[in-house]
Design a protein around this motif. Structure first.
Motif, short mmCIF file in Angstrom:
data_model
loop_
_atom_site.label_atom_id
_atom_site.label_comp_id
_atom_site.label_asym_id
_atom_site.label_seq_id
_atom_site.Cartn_x
_atom_site.Cartn_y
_atom_site.Cartn_z
N ILE A 1 -0.24 -5.55 3.70
CA ILE A 1 -0.17 -7.00 3.67
C ILE A 1 -0.75 -7.52 2.36
O ILE A 1 -1.91 -7.25 2.05
CB ILE A 1 -0.98 -7.61 4.85
N PRO A 2 0.04 -8.28 1.60
CA PRO A 2 -0.49 -8.85 0.35
C PRO A 2 -1.39 -10.04 0.68
O PRO A 2 -0.99 -10.97 1.38
CB PRO A 2 0.77 -9.29 -0.39
N GLN B 1 1.31 2.12 -7.61
CA GLN B 1 2.74 1.80 -7.55
C GLN B 1 3.10 1.19 -6.19
O GLN B 1 3.90 0.25 -6.11
CB GLN B 1 3.60 3.04 -7.81
N ILE B 2 2.53 1.73 -5.12
CA ILE B 2 2.79 1.19 -3.78
C ILE B 2 2.32 -0.25 -3.70
O ILE B 2 3.04 -1.15 -3.26
CB ILE B 2 2.09 2.05 -2.69
N ALA B 3 1.08 -0.49 -4.15
CA ALA B 3 0.51 -1.84 -4.10
C ALA B 3 1.33 -2.80 -4.95
O ALA B 3 1.60 -3.94 -4.53
CB ALA B 3 -0.95 -1.81 -4.55
N LEU B 4 1.74 -2.37 -6.13
CA LEU B 4 2.55 -3.21 -7.00
C LEU B 4 3.86 -3.61 -6.32
O LEU B 4 4.27 -4.77 -6.38
CB LEU B 4 2.82 -2.51 -8.33
N SER B 5 4.51 -2.67 -5.65
CA SER B 5 5.78 -2.99 -4.99
C SER B 5 5.58 -3.98 -3.84
O SER B 5 6.42 -4.85 -3.63
CB SER B 5 6.48 -1.72 -4.52
N ALA C 1 7.29 -7.66 -3.85
CA ALA C 1 8.14 -8.06 -2.71
C ALA C 1 7.67 -9.40 -2.14
O ALA C 1 8.48 -10.16 -1.59
CB ALA C 1 8.13 -6.98 -1.64
N ALA C 2 6.37 -9.68 -2.27
CA ALA C 2 5.81 -10.94 -1.77
C ALA C 2 5.86 -12.05 -2.82
O ALA C 2 5.32 -13.14 -2.60
CB ALA C 2 4.37 -10.72 -1.31
N SER C 3 6.48 -11.78 -3.95
CA SER C 3 6.55 -12.73 -5.07
C SER C 3 5.16 -13.20 -5.49
O SER C 3 4.95 -14.35 -5.85
CB SER C 3 7.43 -13.94 -4.71
N CYS D 1 -2.52 -17.37 3.31
CA CYS D 1 -2.70 -18.78 2.92
C CYS D 1 -1.58 -19.30 2.02
O CYS D 1 -1.55 -20.48 1.69
CB CYS D 1 -4.06 -18.98 2.26
N LYS D 2 -0.69 -18.42 1.59
CA LYS D 2 0.46 -18.75 0.72
C LYS D 2 0.07 -19.11 -0.71
O LYS D 2 0.87 -19.66 -1.45
CB LYS D 2 1.32 -19.88 1.33
N GLN D 3 -1.18 -18.81 -1.12
CA GLN D 3 -1.63 -19.05 -2.48
C GLN D 3 -0.79 -18.24 -3.46
O GLN D 3 -0.58 -17.05 -3.25
CB GLN D 3 -3.10 -18.64 -2.61
N GLN D 4 -0.28 -18.90 -4.50
CA GLN D 4 0.42 -18.19 -5.56
C GLN D 4 -0.64 -17.48 -6.41
O GLN D 4 -1.58 -18.12 -6.87
CB GLN D 4 1.23 -19.15 -6.43
#
Length: 99
Positions: free
Chosen positions: A72-73, A14-18, A22-24, A30-33
């Protein structure tokens, strides 16, 4: 990188999912979607969708520290690269390194 589940809280998923939400679902480095859960297109091979899988990295490399500023995602390549660099820094002079 092996995951020692005992070092993570029971609600880690749940923590990782949030953090990812939050990072969309975008890598902070690298800003990779990246792909959201259930978004694995059939047209992508495993090696391809693995590259666009988002994970959550602990900035201080301490899985017990789940403060938001420590999480950090990162996409898989950025996460693996960060851990490889960290390992290189810990190699003693003359010690064999596989990274």
């Amino acid at each position: 990188m092996p995951l020692d589940r005992q070092r993570y809280p029971q609600n880690w998923n749940q923590i990782a999912l949030s953090v990812k939400q939050a990072a969309s679902w975008r890598c902070q480095h690298c800003k990779q979607q990246c792909l959201r859960p259930g978004e694995k297109p059939d047209s992508l091979a495993r090696s391809e969708w693995t590259l666009v899988t988002l994970s959550v990295h602990h900035a201080n490399f301490t899985p017990e520290d789940n403060q938001p500023e420590n999480l950090i995602p990162l996409c898989t390549p950025c996460h693996l690269s960060l851990h490889a660099v960290a390992r290189r820094k810990n190699v003693s002079p003359g010690q064999l390194s596989l990274w």
